[in-house]
Design a protein around this motif. Structure first.
Motif, mmCIF file in Angstrom:
data_model
loop_
_atom_site.group_PDB
_atom_site.id
_atom_site.type_symbol
_atom_site.label_atom_id
_atom_site.label_comp_id
_atom_site.label_asym_id
_atom_site.label_seq_id
_atom_site.Cartn_x
_atom_site.Cartn_y
_atom_site.Cartn_z
ATOM 1 N N ASP A 349 1.167 -1.221 -0.140
ATOM 2 C CA ASP A 349 0.318 0.199 0.121
ATOM 3 C C ASP A 349 0.704 0.637 0.687
ATOM 4 O O ASP A 349 0.332 2.287 -0.795
ATOM 5 N N LEU A 350 1.759 0.853 0.658
ATOM 6 C CA LEU A 350 3.039 2.725 0.627
ATOM 7 C C LEU A 350 4.476 1.641 0.033
ATOM 8 O O LEU A 350 4.884 1.167 1.362
ATOM 9 N N GLN A 351 5.070 2.208 -0.851
ATOM 10 C CA GLN A 351 5.782 2.077 -1.821
ATOM 11 C C GLN A 351 6.996 2.375 -0.665
ATOM 12 O O GLN A 351 6.762 3.651 -0.684
ATOM 13 N N VAL A 352 7.794 1.749 -0.209
ATOM 14 C CA VAL A 352 9.204 2.398 0.198
ATOM 15 C C VAL A 352 10.611 1.889 -0.714
ATOM 16 O O VAL A 352 10.358 0.751 -0.541
ATOM 17 N N THR A 353 11.458 2.915 -1.056
ATOM 18 C CA THR A 353 12.353 2.611 -1.853
ATOM 19 C C THR A 353 13.811 2.537 -1.061
ATOM 20 O O THR A 353 14.184 1.159 -1.426
ATOM 21 N N ARG A 354 13.530 2.432 0.187
ATOM 22 C CA ARG A 354 14.943 2.970 0.891
ATOM 23 C C ARG A 354 14.653 1.754 1.809
ATOM 24 O O ARG A 354 14.344 2.126 2.719
ATOM 25 N N PRO A 355 15.247 0.742 1.991
ATOM 26 C CA PRO A 355 15.266 -0.299 2.962
ATOM 27 C C PRO A 355 15.503 0.337 4.260
ATOM 28 O O PRO A 355 14.436 -0.157 5.395
ATOM 29 N N GLY A 356 16.135 0.941 4.874
ATOM 30 C CA GLY A 356 16.350 1.553 6.024
ATOM 31 C C GLY A 356 15.319 2.656 6.377
ATOM 32 O O GLY A 356 15.585 2.946 7.331
#
Length: 373
Positions: A349-356
């Motif tokens: 639902d919410l894309q996060v491109t930086r794993p940290g």
């Protein structure tokens, strides 16, 4: 199979997946191949294993003819190793490895309190040789087999030694001789991150569903983060049990088997009110994708992170006359809304491109859900 083998849904065919991702665990979950996503076959359904591990020509021939990337072949010893992995236990030294550029083999994780950990091996160290044999450029499955076996053939015994040549940037090359031990991986842990309870599920081994339900009951925070990142799957019954911690009855998944539809249901009485975020990434596979997709479709959780791996097929194990085992695709599973993760994965639902940044985003979402974290 007529002698009583139960249907086995294999949603984590990691031999094929490892070829795509290049990441494998020495504990058998990503090493020897597949985690059982379903009831374990009856033990008497297996051809008796030989005293020492042997190649699996019959299974490999059948898998080769199938042309299916999710099918896999096991020797008798490898199959037994997978079965033991269902209990979260294995014989080894406690290493996860990854193949990088140029075929370099590196340590991606070290099991705490394992022989490798006590020897000071760290993530990022490069593995050059095992028992004198060069591993750079070798298939990751072969490297893992050497870690888990003696001379790459017979399954390793507790107390057996393995010699590793390693190199570390800034330190140089050295050799460690490690003694294999019986190791156990804790599949479910509960921690707190400045407010929310974080339930981390490494894999769905036997008993992990009950452990998730216990963790939910113990969580004293104002919100829950269910961390499924890097979870390669496991027993689908355990994934359904984990879903039961957050749902009050209803469908978790459906699957077709040779044209017939079946459904998997959550148990009644789960926690349906505590704000919930599920963290996923490209290493979230099979049964873990099933769980994330179910909670998303049922409107129970906000899924945060990266698109999951995309493994949604069903395999059935077939014992062969030489003691090997072939697993062949026989169907697919779908989330409650009818989505198949196969080849697509579960879109967060919410894309996060930086794993940290994923955990921070999870806390923000929980705050928006009224968790007050």
């Amino acid at each position: 199979m007529r002698r009583g083998a139960a249907l086995t849904l294999l949603f984590a065919s990691v031999l094929a997946a490892g070829a795509a991702t290049g990441s494998w665990a020495e504990d058998g979950r990503r090493a020897t191949g597949t985690l059982w996503d379903g009831p374990e076959p009856a033990r008497d359904a297996l051809v008796p294993a030989p005293s020492a591990d042997v190649p699996a020509p019959a299974a490999r021939e059948l898998v080769s003819r199938s042309g299916d990337r999710w099918s896999a072949a096991y020797s008798a010893g490898e199959y037994e190793g997978v079965r033991q992995g269902l209990d979260g236990r294995y014989t080894g030294v406690g290493l996860w490895i990854v193949r990088g550029r140029g075929g370099r083999i590196a340590v991606s994780r070290v099991l705490p309190h394992s022989p490798a950990d006590r020897a000071g091996i760290r993530a990022g160290d490069r593995l050059l040789r095992i028992d004198g044999a060069r591993v750079t450029g070798e298939p990751v499955t072969d490297v893992v087999a050497r870690l888990r076996s003696e001379a790459g053939v017979a399954p390793a015994a507790v107390g057996s030694a393995v010699s590793l040549d390693l190199v570390r940037r800034g330190t140089g090359r050295w050799r460690e001789v490690l003694i294999r031990e019986r190791l156990t991986v804790d599949p479910v842990t509960l921690a707190y991150d400045s407010g929310p309870a974080v339930i981390r599920v490494e894999s769905f081994t036997r008993g992990s569903g009950a452990r998730v339900r216990e963790a939910v009951r113990s969580a004293a925070g104002t919100g829950i983060v269910l961390d499924l990142r890097g979870n390669p799957g496991g027993l689908v019954a355990e994934a359904v049990g984990a879903a039961s911690a957050f749902l009050d009855d209803g469908v978790v998944a459906t699957y077709d088997l040779r044209g017939r539809q079946h459904a998997l249901y959550a148990r009644p009485g789960g926690d349906t009110t505590t704000p919930l975020v599920v963290l996923v990434d490209g290493g979230t596979m099979s049964a873990a994708e099933l769980l994330a997709g179910a909670l998303q479709d049922r409107g129970r959780a906000v899924v945060v992170g990266g698109r999951t791996f995309g493994k949604g097929t069903v395999q059935l194990p077939r014992p062969m006359p030489d003691g090997s085992v072939a697993e062949l695709t026989v169907g697919q599973y779908r989330t409650p809304s009818g989505r198949s993760p196969e080849g697509r994965g579960v879109e967060p639902d919410l894309q996060v491109t930086r794993p940290g940044e994923a955990m921070g985003e999870a806390r923000t979402v929980l705050s928006g859900l009224g968790a007050g974290v």
